[in-house]
Design a protein around this motif. Structure first.
Motif, PDB file in Angstrom:
ATOM      1  N   ALA A  50      -4.220  25.579 -22.148  1.00  0.00           N
ATOM      2  CA  ALA A  50      -3.044  25.285 -22.967  1.00  0.00           C
ATOM      3  C   ALA A  50      -2.739  26.524 -23.787  1.00  0.00           C
ATOM      4  O   ALA A  50      -3.652  27.199 -24.263  1.00  0.00           O
ATOM      5  CB  ALA A  50      -3.301  24.092 -23.871  1.00  0.00           C
ATOM      6  N   VAL A  51      -1.457  26.798 -23.933  1.00  0.00           N
ATOM      7  CA  VAL A  51      -1.044  28.086 -24.480  1.00  0.00           C
ATOM      8  C   VAL A  51       0.109  27.910 -25.464  1.00  0.00           C
ATOM      9  O   VAL A  51       1.028  27.127 -25.196  1.00  0.00           O
ATOM     10  CB  VAL A  51      -0.568  29.034 -23.339  1.00  0.00           C
ATOM     11  N   LEU A  52       0.042  28.623 -26.569  1.00  0.00           N
ATOM     12  CA  LEU A  52       1.174  28.743 -27.491  1.00  0.00           C
ATOM     13  C   LEU A  52       1.719  30.153 -27.365  1.00  0.00           C
ATOM     14  O   LEU A  52       0.936  31.106 -27.386  1.00  0.00           O
ATOM     15  CB  LEU A  52       0.722  28.501 -28.935  1.00  0.00           C
ATOM     16  N   GLY A  66     -10.313  33.173 -28.677  1.00  0.00           N
ATOM     17  CA  GLY A  66      -9.641  32.358 -29.687  1.00  0.00           C
ATOM     18  C   GLY A  66      -8.613  33.125 -30.502  1.00  0.00           C
ATOM     19  O   GLY A  66      -8.040  32.602 -31.460  1.00  0.00           O
ATOM     20  N   ALA A  87      -8.593  23.731 -17.109  1.00  0.00           N
ATOM     21  CA  ALA A  87      -7.422  23.378 -17.915  1.00  0.00           C
ATOM     22  C   ALA A  87      -7.122  24.531 -18.846  1.00  0.00           C
ATOM     23  O   ALA A  87      -8.035  25.247 -19.275  1.00  0.00           O
ATOM     24  CB  ALA A  87      -7.693  22.111 -18.728  1.00  0.00           C
ATOM     25  N   GLU A  96       1.024  24.159 -20.622  1.00  0.00           N
ATOM     26  CA  GLU A  96      -0.240  23.479 -20.376  1.00  0.00           C
ATOM     27  C   GLU A  96      -0.414  23.265 -18.881  1.00  0.00           C
ATOM     28  O   GLU A  96       0.539  22.985 -18.168  1.00  0.00           O
ATOM     29  CB  GLU A  96      -0.271  22.114 -21.082  1.00  0.00           C
ATOM     30  N   THR A 148      -1.550  32.592 -27.830  1.00  0.00           N
ATOM     31  CA  THR A 148      -2.939  32.200 -28.030  1.00  0.00           C
ATOM     32  C   THR A 148      -3.206  31.042 -27.077  1.00  0.00           C
ATOM     33  O   THR A 148      -2.280  30.283 -26.751  1.00  0.00           O
ATOM     34  CB  THR A 148      -3.233  31.808 -29.492  1.00  0.00           C
ATOM     35  N   MET A 202      -6.150  28.058 -25.206  1.00  0.00           N
ATOM     36  CA  MET A 202      -7.399  27.293 -25.158  1.00  0.00           C
ATOM     37  C   MET A 202      -7.673  27.005 -23.681  1.00  0.00           C
ATOM     38  O   MET A 202      -6.794  26.493 -22.980  1.00  0.00           O
ATOM     39  CB  MET A 202      -7.185  25.987 -25.929  1.00  0.00           C
ATOM     40  N   THR A 203      -8.846  27.331 -23.205  1.00  0.00           N
ATOM     41  CA  THR A 203      -9.194  27.023 -21.811  1.00  0.00           C
ATOM     42  C   THR A 203     -10.479  26.216 -21.773  1.00  0.00           C
ATOM     43  O   THR A 203     -11.280  26.258 -22.708  1.00  0.00           O
ATOM     44  CB  THR A 203      -9.364  28.305 -20.976  1.00  0.00           C
ATOM     45  N   GLU A 204     -10.652  25.485 -20.697  1.00  0.00           N
ATOM     46  CA  GLU A 204     -11.836  24.621 -20.608  1.00  0.00           C
ATOM     47  C   GLU A 204     -12.242  24.451 -19.142  1.00  0.00           C
ATOM     48  O   GLU A 204     -11.399  24.369 -18.254  1.00  0.00           O
ATOM     49  CB  GLU A 204     -11.510  23.248 -21.218  1.00  0.00           C
TER      50      GLU A 204
END
Lengths: 378, 378, 378, 378
Positions: free
Chosen positions: B241-243, B372, B239, B255, B213, B215-217
Motif C-alpha cells: 500500500a502506497v501514499l 518506512g 501486499a 494498494e 511512502t 507499507m509492504t507485507e
C-alpha cells in the motif's frame, strides 16, 4: 487427428464478420477435432466480397451462392444474408448435401422455415441456427444449474430486449444496415430480430410456451426506403410485449422495442423458482445474478457471480479468473459446440427444428398483436 | 500498400497466448498499413513450442531465442518470458536491430531496465512495453477527456489491484504459472506484477509521482519450490500500500494484494478533479463512471457510460453499440497502436523509457516498505 | 415498569436535531425499560433555543449549559456543541453526577479527552460517544458475523470517507455550519470529523491499530472567517490518507477528504478475511456485500444482502422485509442500546474510554502527517 | 399561527404504525401551519388499542370507530383497517363532516369505492388515499422533470412489484398479517395490494390508461384460514401481468407477484421518452436513474442520482447531502402535503376520486384475467 472443415460463407455484413471471427479463432482456443478453414465467400457484390475475403483470409470468392453450393471443396454453408433469402439458400445447400449454419431467425415465418427443416432432415446434414446467446457462459451456467435442480418449481420467467436506435424517423428502411426495418426482407420487426433471442433462451431454459397474448406497435408509420429514397409505409413491429403461459405452469412476460431511450442491446432475463432465482443482462454478460433461498437467512442476498473462473462453462479455454470476455466469444463457443457435435455425433442445438418452434411463437405474437386474442400453441 | 511484419515470439505461456491472439486478430479489425505474420516461436522446450506454434499458426520453432534474433526474416521480437530474462533478450534483440515489444514490467528493477532503454535508443528500434490496460476503451476515454480539460485541477488519484489466488500456503513458488511468487524470477511480488499496471496508468493520466511512502507485507513466509519441492523463504511482497504526492499537487493512494478474498483481477481506479470525477473497474471494463459537476444540480449523479459506441475509442472497429468486448481486446488495440506508430513514425506508448519511470516508482515502493521512510523521486 | 429519563440537550444545531429525533422516537419502536423525556435545551442564543424546543417538544430552555447541569430534574446531558466545548461541559456534568452522551469526536485531541474519561469514570456515570455508524444494521451484522468466525484470519481492512463540499475557496471557516473548517473549534479537519468514524468502526471490528503513517494536505490555504469576514489561514487537514498495521497482523488503508468531486457522505469499508469478505457503503446503508469463500465455486460471488429482514439487527423493530431505513435510524439504535445498557448495567459502547483510543489514533495521524514518520501506538 | 389537527386513528396494525409515525414526526421537520395531535385510536380489541395508544401517545381509546366519528374533538379520521371496512367507515365519517385519510386501495372494487367518493364530495371534506410512493423524493423528482418536458414523447412505461413471502403453502389466509390473502377482506390479491401502487404512480406520471389485457394466476389453490384453521379455497390473484395502452400513445407493461424468489418489496418503474429515460427501485429508493439523450455522445450514460440534496423534493427538510432517508419518510411527506393542502386550499393528491381511477383499472385487470379479452377504460 484433427480434420479440416471448409467453410463457405454467404454474405459479408455484420453477422458474416461475427461468424468469420468465430470460425477463424476457434482452433486457437478449443480442441474439437476439427479445424475450420475459411474457404470461400459468396456475394453478388464481388468487390465487397473480395475486400471481405482479404480481411478474413477467405481463399476465394464467388459471385453467386449457388456456385458456392456446387463446389465440392465446401463442407459447410454459413448463411449470413437477410432473412428473406435463408430458405432458398438453405434448401439448396441441403439438397447439395452441405452442412448448414444459418443466422437467426430461421426464416421470416414458420411457414417459410418448415421446408428448411424438412430439407436438412431429409438430407441428413448437420444444421444449426446461430442463437448465440445460449453460449454466453453465464447463460449456459443457468442451464446447468436448472438441470441440477437448483430452482425447483418455476413460477416466473421474464425477458426484455431493449434498444433505442430507431427513434429518429430519419432512419430509413431497407438497404444494408437497415434491412431489419423492411418487413419484406425481415419478416417482422423486433419480434423476429430481438424477441426471437429471448424466446429461444426461454424455451431452452424453461420449456415450451403453451399460449400467449401480445401487444405490438409501430411508432413510426412511414420511413424512407434506403435504396430508392421513396417514403414507404413501415410494415414491421417497432415494439412488442407478450404474456405467456409455459407448459410447466409458470408465467412469462416478454418485451422488446427499439424505442427505449438509453438501452443499446439490453437483453435481460430472470427466472424465479421455488428455491432460487437467476437474473442476467447482456450488457454485463460476464455476470450472473443468483439468489439462493437455502443460504442462511441473515446472509441471504443476490449474488453477483463473475463468470470467469476455470470451472465456469467455456472459461477454462480463455484467460484467468477476473478477465472478462465479450460478445464475439458467444459465436466462438457456438462454433466449438457445432464442431464437437460433428465429432461426437450429438448435434449442437439449436437445430433448424429447434428454431422452428421459436418461429412459431414469433408468428403467434404477430397474430395476437393484430387480433388481441390469446393464441394456443403446440 | 499493406506491409507484412514478421513476429518472433519468445515464450509460450499465458502472455504469449494473449499477444499471439492480438498479432493474429489485429488485421481482421484494424487497418494500420501493416499485417503481422506469426513467423516463429522460440522456447527451450521445443515440444511445447511446437504445440504452441501449431495452435497459433507460427510457421516455425526455435529452441533458443538467440537463434530467433539472428534470423533476418524476423522484424519484431515479442518478449513473453519471466521478468528475469527480459533484459538479456531485449539488449541482444536491440543489438540485432530488431523492433521489440516486451511484456511488463520492463525488468525486475530500474537498474536492470536502464540498459534496456539505452540499448533500444542506441539501436533506434521501435520498442514498447505491454501495459495493455491503457488501451481499454474506457481508460483511453478518461485520457481523452482529461486532455479536453474535463477535470480541471486534480485533487485525488486512487487505484487498487486486488486478487485472492495466493491465500493458500499450498500455492508453490517458482515454475510455470507460479514464477511470479519467486523473487528471483519476478523481481518483486504484487508491486511489479499488479501495482506496476496501476502506476503506469496513473502516471500517464495524472503525471509523474514526486514522492511516496509505502507499507509492504509477506503474509505467507515460506512456500514450496514448484520444481524442487523444497521449502523456501518467500522473497516477494504479498501486499503493498502506497501514499503518493503527484507533481501536479494531487494526492495518490495505491494498494495491491493477492489476499483480498473475493477479488480476482480487481483493478479499480478513480480520479477526482475540480469539475468532475472518473472511476473505472477492470471487472466491468466496458463501463466508465463519470460525475460531471456541471450538470444542473437536481440531475447530477454518477453516470455509468457503456463504452461501446462507434465514437468511443477503438469501438468503431468492433461490433455495434451495447455489445461488449473483453480483456484480450486491449492487446489487439496495443498492437494496432504499435503498427500505426510504425506507419506514422510516432511511436506507441509506453516505450521502454516510459516504462522505466514506472520501474523507478516500483523500486521506491520496495525500498520504502523496508525503511518506512518517504522517498523522493525524479 | 418503564422509567422516564430526562434529557438535557446542549446545542440546537444539526447533531442536536439528529439526537432529539432519536430520543423522541425510540419509545415508539423499542422497549428498553426507559422512556426518554425531552426536558430542556440549553444554548446562549435563547431565541434559537426556544424555536428548537418548540419544534421538538422540549419543555424548557436554559441560556447556559451550567444551569442545565445544576437542574436536579435532568438525568442525562447530551452534548451537541462544537468540539472545543466538549471537555468543559462533560467534566462539569460528570461532577454533577449526570449521565453524559457526547457527540463525536470525544474532544479535539486525546490530551483534551483524557480528563473527560477520568471525570466520568471517577463519577461512575453512564457515558457514551455518538459514533452512530456502528448501529447501522448492516455494520452491526458484520460485527456479529466476525464474532461467529465467518472471516477467519483477517488480511486487509480499508475504509474511506469522501465528501466534496469544501472544494470552493468561497466556503468560509468558523461560524454555524462551517466551524468544522476552523481548527480552533474542531481540533482537526477530516481526521476528527470523518476518519474518526472510520477508525471507530475499524477498531471495533478489527481490533487495535499498532502503528501508522499518514499523509495530510490542506488544499485551500486561506478562507474567510464566517463571523468576522477576515481572511485567515486554514489550520485543518482537508484530506488525509493513512497506512496502518493492526495488532492482529492485518493491514489497513484509510482515506478521507472533502475534495472528492461527486461524493457526499461516501463512507465505505471493506474487510478481507481468509474465509470471506464484507463491504459496505453509507450511501446504500441498507445493503451489505458479502463474499463467502465456502460457497461452491461455480456459484460463488459477492452477495448484496438487503438488510431489512426481521432477523437482521434492529430490523424487527421497524417495518417489513424490503422496506429500508435511513441515516437517522442509527441514532435511534444508539439511544436504544444506551437505554438498554442502563437497564442491564452493561454500558453501551463506545464509552468515553473507547473513544479515547480513536482520539489517540487521530492525534497520531496529524503528527505523522507533519513528520512523515511511522507512529507506534498502544 | 399553527393550528392543531386532531387525529382519530382506526386500527392499530402495520399501516397504523406507519401513519402514526408520520402524524407524530411531521412537525419536527415540516412547517405546514398545522400540528397534528394524536387524539384517539379506535379498535374492537381495546387491549391492543391501549397498548398502541401508549406506544404512540394517543390520548384516548375507543372500542368502536363509530364512537370516534361522533367525537367533536376529532378533525380527521385515518382509516387503517382491512379493505373490506374502508367504505363503511369513510361514508360514515364523511357524513359526520370529518376529513378522511384512507389507506390504499380505496376499496375492494370501484363499485364499492364510488359511494365513498360521492360521500366525501357531497360532504365537502378533505380526503386523501395513502398512495405513499408518490412522495418518495426520487419519484417526485421524476414528476417534476416530466412536467419540465425532460422526456418529450413517451414510448414505454413499465413497472413491477415483486415479493416472495407467500411461496410456502403454509402461509395461512385471513387474520392479522395475512388478511391480504383472503379475497373477502382484501378484494383482490397482488392487484389491489401491489399493482395498485404501480398503477397510481403510472397514471400520475404518464396519464390515463386507455385499454389493457391481463393474465392472472393463483399458484397455491388452498390455504388454511388463520382464525378457524379450516382449509379454504384461495380467492385472490397470486400474480398478475398486464399489457396496457396509455391515452398518450405509449405502451405499458405491469407485473406483480408474491412468488418471485429473492424479491421483498421490489417495486421498480421505468419510463422511456424521446429525450431521456427514468428508472427507479423501491429497494434503493434514494437513487434515481436518469439517461439524458442530450448529453454529448461519448459521455452519455445512465446517471445514478443520489436524491439527498437540499434542492431535491422534501430533502431540504431532512439531513445533509449523502444521508439517506427510508420507507417511513414517504408517509411523513404525505402528511406534510395533506396539511399544506389544508392550509392552501389546494387538496393533496391522490384524492378519493383520483384513487377511484386506479380502482377501475384494478377491476379491469381482474376481469381481463378471467376472460382473456382486452378491456377498454375511460
Amino acid at each position: 487427428m484433427t480434420k479440416t472443415l471448409n467453410v463457405g460463407m454467404v454474405g459479408y455484413g455484420f453477422m458474416a464478420r461475427a461468424h468469420s471471427n468465430a470460425w477463424s479463432k476457434v482452433s486457437n482456443f478449443f480442441d474439437t477435432g476439427y479445424r475450420p478453414v475459411l474457404k470461400a465467400v459468396a456475394a453478388r457484390n464481388t468487390g465487397k466480397a473480395m475486400e471481405f475475403a482479404d480481411r478474413w483470409g477467405y481463399e476465394s470468392v464467388e459471385s453467386d451462392w449457388r456456385r458456392l453450393i456446387e463446389r465440392p471443396d465446401i463442407d459447410v454453408i454459413d448463411i449470413c444474408t437477410p432473412n428473406d433469402s435463408h430458405a432458398e439458400i438453405a434448401i439448396a445447400a441441403a439438397a447439395a448435401g452441405k452442412m448448414i449454419t444459418c443466422e437467426k431467425p430461421l426464416a421470416r415465418t414458420a411457414a417459410e422455415g418448415l421446408p428448411m427443416v424438412e430439407a436438412v432432415e431429409r438430407a441428413g446434414v448437420a444444421n444449426m441456427v446461430w442463437y448465440n446467446y445460449r453460449r454466453i457462459p453465464a447463460v449456459m451456467l443457468i442451464k446447468t444449474m436448472i438441470e441440477r435442480g437448483m430452482l425447483g418449481r418455476v413460477y416466473h420467467y421474464r425477458a426484455k430486449f431493449l434498444q433505442d436506435w430507431t427513434i429518429s424517423p430519419d432512419v430509413p428502411q431497407g438497404g444494408p444496415g437497415t434491412w431489419r426495418l423492411d418487413v419484406d426482407a425481415a419478416g417482422s420487426g423486433v419480434t423476429g430480430d430481438l424477441l426471437a433471442h429471448c424466446l429461444d433462451t426461454a424455451i431452452w431454459l424453461n420449456g415450451s410456451i403453451a399460449s400467449l397474448t401480445a401487444m405490438t406497435e409501430t411508432f413510426v408509420k412511414e420511413r424512407k426506403d434506403a435504396l430508392t429514397g421513396a417514403t414507404k409505409k413501415v410494415g414491421i413491429d417497432d415494439a412488442a410485449a407478450v404474456l405467456t403461459r409455459f407448459e410447466n405452469g409458470s408465467l412469462g412476460t416478454f418485451e422488446s422495442t427499439r424505442y427505449a431511450r438509453g438501452h443499446k442491446a439490453a437483453y435481460t432475463l430472470e427466472i424465479n423458482g421455488e428455491k432460487g432465482s437467476f437474473a442476467w443482462d447482456l450488457h454485463d454478460l460476464n455476470r450472473l445474478s443468483w439468489f439462493d433461498h437455502r443460504t442462511p437467512g441473515e446472509l441471504r442476498g443476490w449474488s453477483s457471480i463473475l463468470v470467469t473462473d476455470g470451472d465456469h462453462p467455456y472459461l477454462g479455454k480463455w484467460w484467468v479468473p477476473g478477465l472478462i470476455i465479450g460478445y464475439e466469444h458467444s459465436f466462438v463457443h457456438q462454433v466449438a459446440d457445432f464442431l464437437e457435435g460433428l465429432a461426437t455425433g450429438k448435434p449442437a442445438a439449436p437445430t433448424f427444428r429447434d428454431a422452428l418452434e421459436t418461429a412459431k411463437v414469433c408468428d403467434a405474437i404477430i397474430a395476437s398483436g393484430e387480433t388481441g386474442q390469446w393464441v394456443e400453441l403446440g
